[in-house]
Scaffold this active site. Structure first.
Site, mmCIF file in Angstrom:
data_model
loop_
_atom_site.group_PDB
_atom_site.id
_atom_site.type_symbol
_atom_site.label_atom_id
_atom_site.label_comp_id
_atom_site.label_asym_id
_atom_site.label_seq_id
_atom_site.Cartn_x
_atom_site.Cartn_y
_atom_site.Cartn_z
ATOM 1 N N HIS A 29 -5.615 -3.822 -1.619
ATOM 2 C CA HIS A 29 -5.602 -2.787 -2.639
ATOM 3 C C HIS A 29 -5.431 -3.541 -3.896
ATOM 4 C CE1 HIS A 29 -4.805 0.858 -0.328
ATOM 5 N NE2 HIS A 29 -4.382 -0.041 0.707
ATOM 6 N N SER A 69 0.791 -1.225 -0.196
ATOM 7 C CA SER A 69 0.000 0.082 0.065
ATOM 8 C C SER A 69 0.713 1.430 -0.142
ATOM 9 C CB SER A 69 -0.796 0.008 1.225
ATOM 10 O OG SER A 69 -0.182 -0.069 2.701
ATOM 11 N N LYS A 95 -12.426 -0.085 0.159
ATOM 12 C CA LYS A 95 -11.648 0.480 -0.631
ATOM 13 C C LYS A 95 -12.182 0.512 -2.197
ATOM 14 C CE LYS A 95 -7.277 -0.313 1.756
ATOM 15 N NZ LYS A 95 -7.856 -0.476 2.884
#
Length: 391
Positions: free
Chosen positions: A206, A178, A237
């Site tokens: 991610h 990340s 996310k």
């Protein structure tokens, strides 16, 4: 409480103290922060789902049907039909046998790692893994060790030296790291795991919604379906809501429903969140529109930054660091950008090593090229003013 006062004072002296910004509306490409409109380059809302009408309508309908809260943990009476639907939806999307949804991505790592390892096992973790993996490993009774970041020779050295000393060995890695945006060397990790009869655990926070076919993640990106034992992802996310999940075998699911402590001791996810998440996966299955726009924007933004001479590291994903180095200078750069209309967070120690301060730019599918051009222009002027660009 004087010891805390002194530590906060020290943060202020070092230029590392931060005041929480207040966003006055939804998470969009342009947000109203503390009363001022700024271009948002700091959210994880990759696909723009956090304020999407379809997700909001799905959440509203679920509130009408189920109420605002589950009312209990899943093992008592909080396991609503919509929770089961969500588990099945994610498992199907990820092409895995089963899934268990937790209240957050952090909770997944805190709950799963300690549930699947014991004092007879070894955990081998990449040195740049997320804090939730570090904390989750600490909760386990297993022996822990770390391999150098994405260094397959170092990982094999540990496996060769220590595999025979333990019943099970669990190799844990982020799918996408990340802070730098680089990918794990997942094919090589899987190959070593097979060679030394180890288990694999990938946190794809991610990567989910970003990489692979329709955002199916790094496992799909590398075509490793059925070869990774535990696949973790977040729902806060790219999916735009809240929560986390782990995919794997049906036996894994059954065990975690008995031993995953966040599931046993914390109220189940809000039904409205479940409904919004299901709708997000429906949208990903229907079209690649959102992931295509995300990557188009990310590639454009990176190219423009490189033209201006910025050091953006070695990212392989939409995560785009701008390397600064000095911690205080990093935070000062972030403040100057905010004053000029761009919000991008400074990332400093202990999130990254000392001397490795950077801005972490997060482009989304919501941004227009005009907004990205304006952001690059503001970044360039501020960097020149602070003498940040390489000479």
């Amino acid at each position: 409480m004087s010891f805390l006062f002194d530590q906060v004072k020290d943060l202020k002296v070092k230029g590392l103290y931060r005041k929480l910004p207040i966003n006055e509306g939804p998470c969009e490409a342009v947000i109203k922060l503390d009363g001022k409109e700024v271009i948002n380059l700091s959210s994880n809302n990759y696909l723009g789902f956090a304020n999407h009408p379809r997700l909001k309508n799905a959440a509203i309908d679920a509130i009408d049907k189920y109420g605002v809260g589950a009312g209990a943990v899943r093992t008592i009476v909080g396991n609503m039909r919509i929770h089961e639907q969500l588990d099945r939806k994610i498992a199907s999307f990820k092409k895995e046998d089963a899934c268990v949804v937790f209240q957050s991505g952090f909770n997944v790592n805190a709950g799963v790692i300690q549930a699947i390892t014991n004092e007879h096992d070894l955990i081998i973790s990449d040195e740049l893994n997320h804090a939730s993996i570090i904390d989750g490993s600490r909760l386990s009774k297993a022996t822990k060790t770390v391999f150098k970041h994405s260094d397959m020779a170092d990982l094999e050295r540990i496996l060769k030296e220590r595999r025979d000393q333990f019943v099970n060995v669990l190799i844990i890695t982020d799918g996408v790291f990340s802070m730098d945006g680089d990918l794990a060397k997942l094919p090589e990790i899987v190959k070593l795991a097979k060679k030394y009869k180890a288990l694999t655990y990938v946190d794809d926070a991610h990567g989910s919604g970003v990489l692979g076919s329709s955002g199916r993640g790094t496992v799909d990106h590398f075509n490793l379906h059925g070869q990774v034992d535990f696949i973790v992802g977040t729902l806060s996310k790219a999916i735009g809501v809240v929560g986390g999940y782990v995919c794997g075998s049906q036996t894994m699911r059954e065990w975690l429903l008995h031993r995953g402590r966040p599931l046993l001791f914390s109220t189940a996810m809000m039904p409205a969140a479940c409904a919004a998440i299901i709708e997000a996966f429906n949208m990903l299955e229907e079209s690649t529109e959102y992931t295509d726009k995300l990557w188009d924007n990310a590639n454009y933004f990176k190219a423009e930054l490189k033209k201006k001479g910025f050091d953006i590291g070695h990212s392989e994903t939409p995560i785009t660091p701008i390397m600064v180095g000095d911690e205080a200078k990093t935070m000062e750069f972030s403040k100057l950008l905010l004053a000029n209309g761009v919000f991008v967070s400074g990332i400093v120690f202990p999130t990254v090593p000392k001397g490795k301060g950077r801005l972490r730019c997060m482009v989304s599918a919501l941004h227009t090229k005009e907004q990205l051009d304006e952001a690059v222009s503001i970044l360039y002027r501020a960097a020149k003013k602070m003498d940040i660009l390489p000479s």
